[in-house]
Structures are given as C-alpha cells and as structure tokens.
Design a protein around this motif. Sequence first.
Motif, PDB file in Angstrom:
ATOM      1  N   ILE A 153     -18.828   0.951   6.180  1.00 33.26           N
ATOM      2  CA  ILE A 153     -17.796   0.297   5.363  1.00 33.26           C
ATOM      3  C   ILE A 153     -16.825   1.372   4.881  1.00 33.26           C
ATOM      4  O   ILE A 153     -17.245   2.410   4.378  1.00 33.26           O
ATOM      5  N   SER A 154     -15.530   1.128   5.017  1.00 35.08           N
ATOM      6  CA  SER A 154     -14.532   2.115   4.614  1.00 35.08           C
ATOM      7  C   SER A 154     -14.377   2.136   3.105  1.00 35.08           C
ATOM      8  O   SER A 154     -14.877   1.246   2.393  1.00 35.08           O
ATOM      9  N   GLU A 156     -11.888   1.376   1.476  1.00 30.24           N
ATOM     10  CA  GLU A 156     -11.140   0.174   1.075  1.00 30.24           C
ATOM     11  C   GLU A 156     -11.988  -1.088   1.212  1.00 30.24           C
ATOM     12  O   GLU A 156     -11.506  -2.189   0.936  1.00 30.24           O
ATOM     13  N   GLY A 157     -13.242  -0.950   1.691  1.00 22.92           N
ATOM     14  CA  GLY A 157     -14.125  -2.111   1.807  1.00 22.92           C
ATOM     15  C   GLY A 157     -14.048  -2.827   3.136  1.00 22.92           C
ATOM     16  O   GLY A 157     -14.601  -3.931   3.281  1.00 22.92           O
ATOM     17  N   GLU A 158     -13.401  -2.225   4.116  1.00 23.28           N
ATOM     18  CA  GLU A 158     -13.275  -2.856   5.425  1.00 23.28           C
ATOM     19  C   GLU A 158     -14.341  -2.325   6.384  1.00 23.28           C
ATOM     20  O   GLU A 158     -14.809  -1.197   6.264  1.00 23.28           O
ATOM     21  N   GLN A 159     -14.709  -3.171   7.358  1.00 22.08           N
ATOM     22  CA  GLN A 159     -15.704  -2.764   8.348  1.00 22.08           C
ATOM     23  C   GLN A 159     -15.080  -1.801   9.348  1.00 22.08           C
ATOM     24  O   GLN A 159     -14.048  -2.082   9.932  1.00 22.08           O
ATOM     25  N   LYS A 160     -15.735  -0.650   9.554  1.00 26.46           N
ATOM     26  CA  LYS A 160     -15.287   0.325  10.547  1.00 26.46           C
ATOM     27  C   LYS A 160     -15.975   0.044  11.884  1.00 26.46           C
ATOM     28  O   LYS A 160     -16.837  -0.828  11.987  1.00 26.46           O
ATOM     29  N   TYR A 163     -19.727  -0.049  11.863  1.00 29.21           N
ATOM     30  CA  TYR A 163     -20.351  -0.994  10.929  1.00 29.21           C
ATOM     31  C   TYR A 163     -21.723  -1.472  11.410  1.00 29.21           C
ATOM     32  O   TYR A 163     -21.917  -1.799  12.582  1.00 29.21           O
ATOM     33  N   GLN A 458     -16.261   5.977   2.661  1.00 34.28           N
ATOM     34  CA  GLN A 458     -17.128   4.879   2.236  1.00 34.28           C
ATOM     35  C   GLN A 458     -16.782   4.551   0.793  1.00 34.28           C
ATOM     36  O   GLN A 458     -16.173   5.359   0.081  1.00 34.28           O
TER      37      GLN A 458
END
Length: 541
Positions: A153-154, A156-160, A163, A458
């Motif tokens: 999880i980045s 910013e809360g986005e899936q990398k 993930y 993260q």
Amino acid sequence: MEYDVVIVGAGPAGLSAAIRLRQINPEISVCVVEKGSEVGAHILSGAVFEPTALNELLPEWKSQGAPLNTEVAEDHIYLLKNGEKGSRIPNFLAPKTMHNHGNYIISLGNLCRWLAEQAEGLGVEIFPGFAAAEVLYHDDGSVKGIATGDMGISREGEQKDSYMPGMELHAKYTLFCEGCRGHLGKELIAKYSLDEGKDPQHYGIGIKEIWKVSDEQHQQGLVVHSAGWPLSESSSTGGGFLYHIEDNQVVVGLITDLSYTNPHVSPFDEFQRYKHHPVIKQYLEGGERIAYGARAIAKGGLQSQPKMSFPGGLLLGCDAGTLNFAKIKGSHTAMKSGMIGAEVVAEALKAERQSDDLVEYAQAYQDSWAYKELHQQRNFGPAQHRWGNLIGSAYSFIDLNLFNGALPWTLSDPIADHDCLKTADRCQPITYPKPDNKLSFDKLSSVFLSNTNHEEDQPIHLQLKDPSVPLAINLPKYNEPAQRYCPAGVYEVVTNESGEKAFQINAQNCVHCKTCDIKDPTQNIRWVAPEGTGGPNYPNM
C-alpha cells in the motif's frame, strides 16, 4: 485460515505458550505470527536471565543447546555521583532482588530464536514478517482472531504493483503476546475495560548498546548495575547496566523511567553521558560499538496489571505487564504467564469450549510463583517514584530484605507517565555535551547500527490523532518533547523554506520502542503496525 490457537508475537511469552500447548496435546493446531523479519529481529532486553521458567518448560535445555553461555560470576552495584565519583554498594545492603547468583547473561533475541526452533519441532507454525494489524470479533463481541496487515500500500493509501492483501487468522482462542505497549493489547484493554480499578501502567525506556572490547577490559560474567547520575541531575529515576558476555563483548544500557517531569530530558543523551562516567568508561574506552537498540518496558507491577482474560483470548507477558521491576527481569515471568495460559486454554479446548472468557486464568496465575514474586516486589516501583532512587532503594531494602515483601500495605502510583510532564517554562533546560564519536554518538549513526528499515512508500505507522497538536500545543507548552524522548530521531520540528515551522515524522527511523505512544503529553500519537518485516533487525540483542 483456521487454528485452535493463534498467538500474536514470537517473544518469550508467545513461544512458551506455543511449546506448552503442543506438549500438552500435539493435536492442538497452533500458529504464531511475528512482525519482525525473523524471530528475534525485534527482541531487545538487557538481559540477565533467570532460568526458572525455562527449567520447567524444557528441562533438558542445556543438552538441547539453549544459548545460555555466560553464567553470572560477580555482581557490582554502584551509586554514581556528578559524573566523576561513584560508590560501590555492598551486596548485603542492596535489595536482594538485585542478586544474580545462578542467572545467565544472554541475548534474549537468540533465546527466542532457539525457542522458535523447539516450537517448530513440536509442529507449531510460525510466520515471521506478518504483522497482526487488526483484532477480529464475533458478532457477540468475543475475539475471533486477527488479520495481518495488507502489504504493498502506498503512502497515499493506493495499491501498488506489489500489493498483497492481509490474511484473516481465526482461532478458538487468541493469545496476545506483543510485548510492552502492544498496539492490539492496548485496544483490548480499552474495549473490555481490563484495567478498571487499576493504577495506570508505568514504563521506562531502555537504550542498549553492545561493544567489542579488549581482553584486559573484559571480565566474562561480571554484572554491573547503577543508580544516580546522570538521571539524578534532572531529578529523573532509573538506572544503568553493564554486562560482560562471551566473545569479549560488553552490553551497556540505561533505563530512564518515563515518569520524568522535565520535558527537556532526552533519554538518549542521558545514556550517551552515562558511558563517560569512570565506572562505566573503564570497560568501554578504546572498544568498538557494534549494536544499538531501544525498547520500552512495562514496570507498573501488580497494581497496574490488567485483567488478563477476555472473551476469546488472553493478554500475556509484557502485553499485560508481568515484568518484575525490582529484579529488572521480565523474561522468566513472561514465559510463566504464557505457560499458564497454554494450560488453561488446553483445558478449555479439551472441554470443547471456545471463545469463552477464561476467567479461571486469574486463579491459576495467582497460584503461581510468578504472581507471588510480583506481589513480593509490588512496592518497589512506587517507592522509587515517590522518593527517588536513594530513599526508594532504602525503603526497598527494608521491605524486601527484612520483611520479604510482607509489609501490610500496597503503595499506589496513580499518575500516568504522560501526565507527569511539567511545562517547559517551569523546568531547567538541559545542555547535553556533543558526542565525541568514541564513547558517545548521535542518533542517526546509532539507528544505523540497529539495521532498521521500512518500506518507504507505505502509510506512516506513527499516526497523529490531530495533526495540529504538535505545533499548537506541545511546542509552546513542552518544547515538543517528542524531539527528545524518541531514541531514533523520528520526530523533528523543522523550519520550511517559507520560514514556517513544521512537525516532521521520519517513520523510516522507528525502532518500534513505543515511547512516543506512551510519553506524548496529549496522547496524540498512535503507534500502529507498519508492513511486516519493517523495523529493526537486531542480530544479537
């Protein structure tokens, strides 16, 4: 994944519970999750080890190769004064809990690695690198198990691209053995009001280094404890330790009680000063510093110990505050609490019970030597807080040596550590000497020796409940003490390009000591688990 028992944390309590469960019944399925990259990676302790619980758990530990290699040969206890002088206290005048005959100087991390091998040999499944991030509950409010944290999880809360979702681990009973100030244990204590009617838990921050020294300076088996300077200069309590282990290595450290009142105190810098005292310097000068780390300890004793059972699980070891502060030892009592927990859970499973509140644990614990030991020393910590090291130790000599802990009262210690700070304008600023890079060092070079690493992109695992508090409240009132109580340089007040101050969190540096979660005066910092494998990688602590 379904198990009979899930254990959170591969420390002394968790591994002892796992081993005991499989000893009682090899059919009980047991899983241990550990947030460190390997078992022992996050384990830090002094450590002088009392083998009482190990003798019970694995009586053949010597022939099985347990890493207890250095038996204590000699005890020295000092009262240090003004950076130059020190008085050795005769052993017969010291509280008897400080006597270490029959104990061993060990790396607790290496002992846990060995315990993990014994557990796996019995069929326990151990998953290092998986952080328990969430408690799962049944609809009736009982604990169902835990979920490990998502990975990849980045910030910013986005899936990398990397993930990987977390796993749910369900169990008939879940044992929480996270160590001091466990973030899930903290949640459980609040949810079930386990600390109702108790004193608040009290803590110290222990900072430790390992040095390689010459033959002439090394005395294998020597144990040195001290009180007084440098903490006495800021009216703080705590004490130092220096242990000579095998391979010409010397362990040195300082425990600063987190009940200190002066917000200008820096436990890290107090430790750097400590090493310059002649009593300590004589063993280190000319040596090489090879390891560094820090960890909080829970030292409130029985008065602060929460109820250890709740529907669906148990709170064990330092998660529940089982450390014996009068001995400065917690591994043996943590192990015993885990063993008792295993025995209670095994009986419940045999009776086909699940998700119950195992209230019988309380009586089993009170019948044990671990509880009796903590009851005997219950007034040691409160006496130190009330009267300081010198008078507090004199009281403890009378209490422990003359009355064997049987004085008919129990001292209370009702003020939480974070409530002890005075405002900065009421306290004397402290000017610490600059490091000489021979005996004393800066934070960043120290963190480097802890092998600390986190995936940089993260979510920050040091969460501010209100981001405005550090600059709006903590800076004007307390000169933002996070800059000083953190032993890893995580928190800084910086001035940006426009000339405005900003509160900066260097989460990459975090050694998972939990001091910020404990000492922040507004309780605005919440420590949560980062991605699994993140944090220090202690090889020999």
